[in-house]
Write an enzyme that holds these catalytic residues in place. Structure first.
Site, PDB file in Angstrom:
ATOM      1  N   SER A   1       0.916  -1.295   0.032  1.00 17.92           N
ATOM      2  CA  SER A   1       0.102  -0.026  -0.194  1.00 17.92           C
ATOM      3  C   SER A   1       1.008   1.212   0.012  1.00 17.92           C
ATOM      4  O   SER A   1       1.741   1.437  -0.933  1.00 17.92           O
ATOM      5  CB  SER A   1      -0.790  -0.087   1.168  1.00 17.92           C
ATOM      6  OG  SER A   1      -2.092   0.666   1.349  1.00 17.92           O
TER       7      SER A   1
ATOM      8  N   HIS B   1      -7.600  -5.370  -0.870  1.00 20.35           N
ATOM      9  CA  HIS B   1      -6.549  -4.758  -0.488  1.00 20.35           C
ATOM     10  C   HIS B   1      -5.589  -5.418   0.712  1.00 20.35           C
ATOM     11  O   HIS B   1      -4.502  -5.157   0.761  1.00 20.35           O
ATOM     12  CB  HIS B   1      -6.698  -3.159  -0.384  1.00 20.35           C
ATOM     13  CG  HIS B   1      -5.539  -2.457  -0.129  1.00 20.35           C
ATOM     14  ND1 HIS B   1      -4.293  -2.328  -0.998  1.00 20.35           N
ATOM     15  CD2 HIS B   1      -5.048  -1.829   0.996  1.00 20.35           C
ATOM     16  CE1 HIS B   1      -3.533  -1.579  -0.732  1.00 20.35           C
ATOM     17  NE2 HIS B   1      -3.747  -1.065   0.471  1.00 20.35           N
TER      18      HIS B   1
ATOM     19  N   ASP C   1      -7.997  -6.626  -5.065  1.00 18.63           N
ATOM     20  CA  ASP C   1      -7.874  -5.220  -4.629  1.00 18.63           C
ATOM     21  C   ASP C   1      -8.178  -4.355  -5.521  1.00 18.63           C
ATOM     22  O   ASP C   1      -7.807  -4.174  -6.616  1.00 18.63           O
ATOM     23  CB  ASP C   1      -6.174  -5.228  -4.233  1.00 18.63           C
ATOM     24  CG  ASP C   1      -5.764  -3.669  -3.851  1.00 18.63           C
ATOM     25  OD1 ASP C   1      -6.565  -2.949  -3.696  1.00 18.63           O
ATOM     26  OD2 ASP C   1      -4.768  -3.807  -3.600  1.00 18.63           O
TER      27      ASP C   1
END
Lengths: 365, 365
Positions: B144, B342, B309
């Site tokens: 991320s 995610h 994601d």
């Protein structure tokens, strides 16, 4: 377009939650004339934040109706052929009874207003049709929450709906959709101006409602649509500002969506209507078997989804279609292509109008 | 796991926005020992709301580190082989300089803190490595926003990164991602307790921060994951309550995610770090050509995405890979399957550990 705005008192309304609303008022607009045979009535069901001004200028914003592309002379819903009715839903804030309406004690209901369901909204509309002397709709049509009402209409009153057009919708609200609604509700309730829902006469919880609208608005668009429309383009500046102003166009756009919404919508109505949507699960009262909600129905269905709609994805429409198939209800199904996500049903979409026109014009089988 | 928590003063830091931070403090944890050749250092870069406690118990929540599945004896990052460093990012709130740190005037910076970038975070980490006497990292790794730092590291300091592992990330923040961050920031700023960022010593804007976290948390999960985990299941009740309590498990879960977050995170840090992410666009300083950000790099890359994601979709990873290909930088790319969206990079994912292990153990080509 010329409309006949009206508000009617329709007496008591018994609600799913057990409460009885003592005095139901419904505000609605109509376009066209009811035929002598009373067989040309089309009920347009509106979405969460829409209202009865489907094809008439909005009294607060001054903007044209939200579905003028669908409704009008020569369009799929044509006042020269159809008697088109669009009523503000129960719980909303444009004239139909809702949390900002006055309780018998003379003060607004606020959070004393009973929690309602999509079926309650539909029952209120049925009382309006009774009042108008319409036994049977030529069609019920709507997108998003409007589509939920359409499905609920066909399930509750199968003999009163000849054709049902459910667009960009679902027969139940998903976990993700409940989650987004809960964010919006918490944003409203976190605003001190909300004051437990008892804010009428004082400042409204505009900041909270604006945040709720911003979060929801993202879900109405597709990632592709946002990228095409805004990308990373800056708003009225050559470079990032190293600050918290709206540097990016998408920020500026969202802020505008949020703040302009608060001029025309009541925060408590937002709580009640999102709750009704979260509670919506047509299969629930039928042992979890969605087909049973439509068994024996005489209604012909048309189900339409958009390929980039991630709020009510095509898979949810397919689930409705499979359920209708399982009880041999006649159904047409189309997935349309659009870059615009859920909002596509409100935007220019010639394929949509063509399909609706064909479906409404076809001879019942 | 045994860690060596430390905080160091690193002097001035010149920022992308033009300001100079007079006194940079960085808080970090290390695991393992630096080899005599100083060639076994691995920098773990953390995500937006994470911190340096990657594999150590969190001092506020008491929970285990956020990446204990990746870091530990016998794991992909092994303190018996690697000297693992995880530093709280610039702008955060767990010991590294950020808006809640004290300004020279003795009061917290608040909104006087300069707006920072991902590159500023990386420069702060580079100063830490200088301090530790580490010229070159054996690897930089993160998911991320951690992956953004990894890519920025390889671009800013190509000679200092032997291997770069960028997981569930992108080389720029999309319009949709900016939009979600803006909702979070507006939720915080709408909270009167925020007080223009000058709330230290008084009540924090917990309600606003909680809403921000709730909105963000939805984006960390997939629709499929939410449906599998919660569906429409009710929370500790047999039937819907016809009220605004958390009837559904997903509501209860989200509320908990929101409120527990406010115990450990500073609202102003949330503003600054989300802003840094929104500003992130590695191609921008290279004429919009992403490959140029990596031209001549001696770094070997490993890019990993997860198929569900939707915050940092595989298409964004592919864009990084194509850019690396265009300048002939060595890169491995894998899209992993996971139902969890995610968040998958933080959850049990044997494939992820196996790939990272293989990539870090491989002989440089």
């Amino acid at each position: 377009m010329t409309s006949s705005p009206q508000t009617v008192e329709l007496g008591e309304l018994a609600l799913d939650g057990g409460a009885v609303l003592p005095s139901l008022q419904v505000a609605f607009e109509t376009y066209g004339e009811l035929s002598p045979q009373r067989d040309n009535a089309v009920l347009v069901c509106h979405a969460l934040t829409m209202d009865q001004y489907a094809a008439s200028r909005h009294p607060v914003t001054g903007k044209p109706g939200w579905w003028t592309r669908m409704i009008g002379p020569g369009r799929s819903l044509d006042p020269q052929r159809h008697f088109i009715i669009c009523a503000n839903v129960l719980g909303s804030c444009m004239g139909t009874t809702g949390p900002k309406s006055l309780h018998e004690d003379g003060r607004p209901w606020g959070l004393r207003f009973p929690v309602i369901t999509i079926a309650d909204m539909v029952r209120a509309q049925a009382k309006l049709l009774d009042h108008l002397g319409i036994d049977r709709l030529c069609a019920a049509i709507g997108g998003s929450m409007g589509g939920m009402q359409v499905l609920q209409w066909a399930s509750l009153y199968p003999d009163r709906v000849e054709r049902a057009v459910a667009i960009a919708t679902a027969a139940r609200h998903s976990a993700q959709n409940i989650a987004f609604h809960e964010v919006g509700r918490q944003a409203i309730m976190a605003d001190p101006a909300w004051a437990g829902g008892d804010y009428y006469g004082g400042p409204a919880p505009a900041a909270g409602l604006s945040v709720a609208r911003m979060a929801a608005h993202i879900t109405y668009m597709s990632e592709q649509g946002l990228t095409e429309k805004f990308g990373r383009r800056l708003q009225d500046r050559e470079a990032i500002s190293f600050g918290f102003d709206a540097d990016f166009q998408v920020e500026s756009y969202l802020r505008h969506q949020g703040s302009s919404f608060t001029d025309r919508f009541d925060a408590n109505s937002y709580l009640y209507i999102t709750r009704a949507m979260d509670y919506f699960d047509l299969a629930e009262r039928h042992g979890g078997v969605l087909g049973e909600a439509f068994r024996g129905s005489g209604t012909r269905f048309c189900v339409i989804s958009f390929n980039t709609d991630w709020l009510y994805p095509t898979s949810e429409s397919r689930r409705v279609v499979h359920a209708l198939n399982s009880v041999r209800a006649p159904v047409s199904f189309v997935e349309l292509s659009s870059p615009y996500g859920h909002d596509a049903f409100l935007l220019e979409s010639p394929d949509l109008y063509r399909i609706v026109d064909g479906f409404l014009s076809g001879t019942p089988s």
